[in-house]
Design a protein around this motif. Sequence first.
Motif, mmCIF file in Angstrom:
data_model
loop_
_atom_site.group_PDB
_atom_site.id
_atom_site.type_symbol
_atom_site.label_atom_id
_atom_site.label_comp_id
_atom_site.label_asym_id
_atom_site.label_seq_id
_atom_site.Cartn_x
_atom_site.Cartn_y
_atom_site.Cartn_z
ATOM 1 N N LEU A 88 15.143 105.666 -23.251
ATOM 2 C CA LEU A 88 15.863 106.060 -22.723
ATOM 3 C C LEU A 88 15.323 106.934 -20.889
ATOM 4 C CD1 LEU A 88 19.047 105.893 -21.273
ATOM 5 C CD2 LEU A 88 19.374 107.733 -23.884
ATOM 6 N N ALA A 89 14.330 107.980 -21.550
ATOM 7 C CA ALA A 89 14.110 109.317 -20.857
ATOM 8 C C ALA A 89 12.731 108.459 -19.573
ATOM 9 C CB ALA A 89 13.244 110.022 -22.280
ATOM 10 N N ALA A 90 12.218 107.692 -20.086
ATOM 11 C CA ALA A 90 11.827 106.411 -19.438
ATOM 12 C C ALA A 90 12.816 105.985 -18.395
ATOM 13 C CB ALA A 90 10.803 106.004 -19.621
ATOM 14 N N LEU A 91 13.430 105.683 -18.784
ATOM 15 C CA LEU A 91 14.617 105.000 -17.689
ATOM 16 C C LEU A 91 15.258 106.176 -16.746
ATOM 17 C CD1 LEU A 91 17.344 102.286 -16.807
ATOM 18 C CD2 LEU A 91 18.137 104.379 -18.127
ATOM 19 N N LYS A 120 5.521 116.690 -18.535
ATOM 20 C CA LYS A 120 6.471 116.773 -19.801
ATOM 21 C C LYS A 120 7.033 115.146 -20.259
ATOM 22 C CE LYS A 120 8.319 120.596 -21.784
ATOM 23 N NZ LYS A 120 9.423 121.763 -22.300
ATOM 24 N N VAL A 121 7.241 114.178 -19.479
ATOM 25 C CA VAL A 121 8.405 113.189 -19.535
ATOM 26 C C VAL A 121 6.924 111.898 -18.778
ATOM 27 C CG1 VAL A 121 9.396 111.637 -19.320
ATOM 28 C CG2 VAL A 121 10.361 113.643 -18.883
ATOM 29 N N ARG A 122 6.300 112.161 -17.831
ATOM 30 C CA ARG A 122 5.281 111.367 -17.072
ATOM 31 C C ARG A 122 3.750 111.648 -17.477
ATOM 32 N NH1 ARG A 122 7.579 106.899 -15.804
ATOM 33 N NH2 ARG A 122 8.374 106.981 -13.531
ATOM 34 N N GLU A 128 -2.985 117.593 -11.126
ATOM 35 C CA GLU A 128 -2.125 116.954 -10.806
ATOM 36 C C GLU A 128 -1.148 116.481 -10.252
ATOM 37 O OE1 GLU A 128 -2.675 112.889 -12.620
ATOM 38 O OE2 GLU A 128 -1.707 111.634 -11.912
ATOM 39 N N ALA A 129 -0.721 117.679 -11.179
ATOM 40 C CA ALA A 129 1.542 117.201 -10.817
ATOM 41 C C ALA A 129 1.870 118.357 -9.731
ATOM 42 C CB ALA A 129 2.193 117.794 -12.015
#
Length: 256
Positions: A88-91, A120-122, A128-129
């Motif tokens: 769900l977090a990925a979605l 945090k998520v990716r 890089e971010a």
Amino acid sequence: MTATEPASAPTSSGQGLVVLSDVNKWYGELNVLKDIDLTVRKGEVIVVIGPSGAGKSTLCRAINRLETIDRGTITLDGQPLPQEGKALAALRAEVGMVFQSFNLFAHKTILENVTLGPIKVRKKGKAEAETRAKELLDRVGVGHQAAKYPAQLSGGQQQRVAIARALAMDPKVMLFDEPTSALDPEMIKEVLDVMVDLAKQGMTMIVVTHEMGFARTAADRVVFMADGQIVEENSPEEFFTNPQTDRAKDFLSKIL
Ligand code: ADP
Ligand code: MG
């Protein structure tokens, strides 16, 4: 359309990036989404318009699973929306969302607002971010504001940061729910310009807005909703010059 209609209608899955089939949602007695069938192809820009209470926000929120639905299916890239956990977090990362209120983190800088999700998520590295965030902030015209805090920016600038923040997650589709309706008039154009640019670059977009200029310039299709239903779906030219239903005619007479 009825619940028993077979899923072989033109809106069936397979070719659409976002496919809603027979989507229904109730709030108690209120059928807030009624038998919604909608296919959004890759690169398409859909403008959703309709009166207040039509279910437009609920539709957006259902697509990134901020709301559950009671019947029907929603797929993203052929996969049903996940129910919970990491999937769900990925979605949520794959479905970028920009709201009327910008919802930036007040105690983080503009740059941190944009790098937080990717880190945090990716699971991206900080350097890089940050490089990517700066690129995106430049692209939406606020690169020079990266070290400031949200309250130091105008509403239009904050909304452009919110767009950059969503883009930093490399979403497959972007949802915009009345992104300019909380802005002062002079700031609306700078946000719409960024959205038109995104559309030109091929982003798949679902945009709830009453900005007819945007709809005419950028939309492939206009979806008109009222009372939880899709009442009309047409090209912008057809919809604005030749609305088919009394509901749409009445709505257009009030906003144009
Ligand atoms: P729109 O964005 O088109 O104005 P919404 O999707 O916000 O419409 O709301 C559709 C209907 O659902 C409205 O009648 C609204 O009052 C109702 N509604 C929205 N959220 C809730 C909720 N959490 N609980 C109960 N009713 C709700
Ligand atoms: Mg709304």
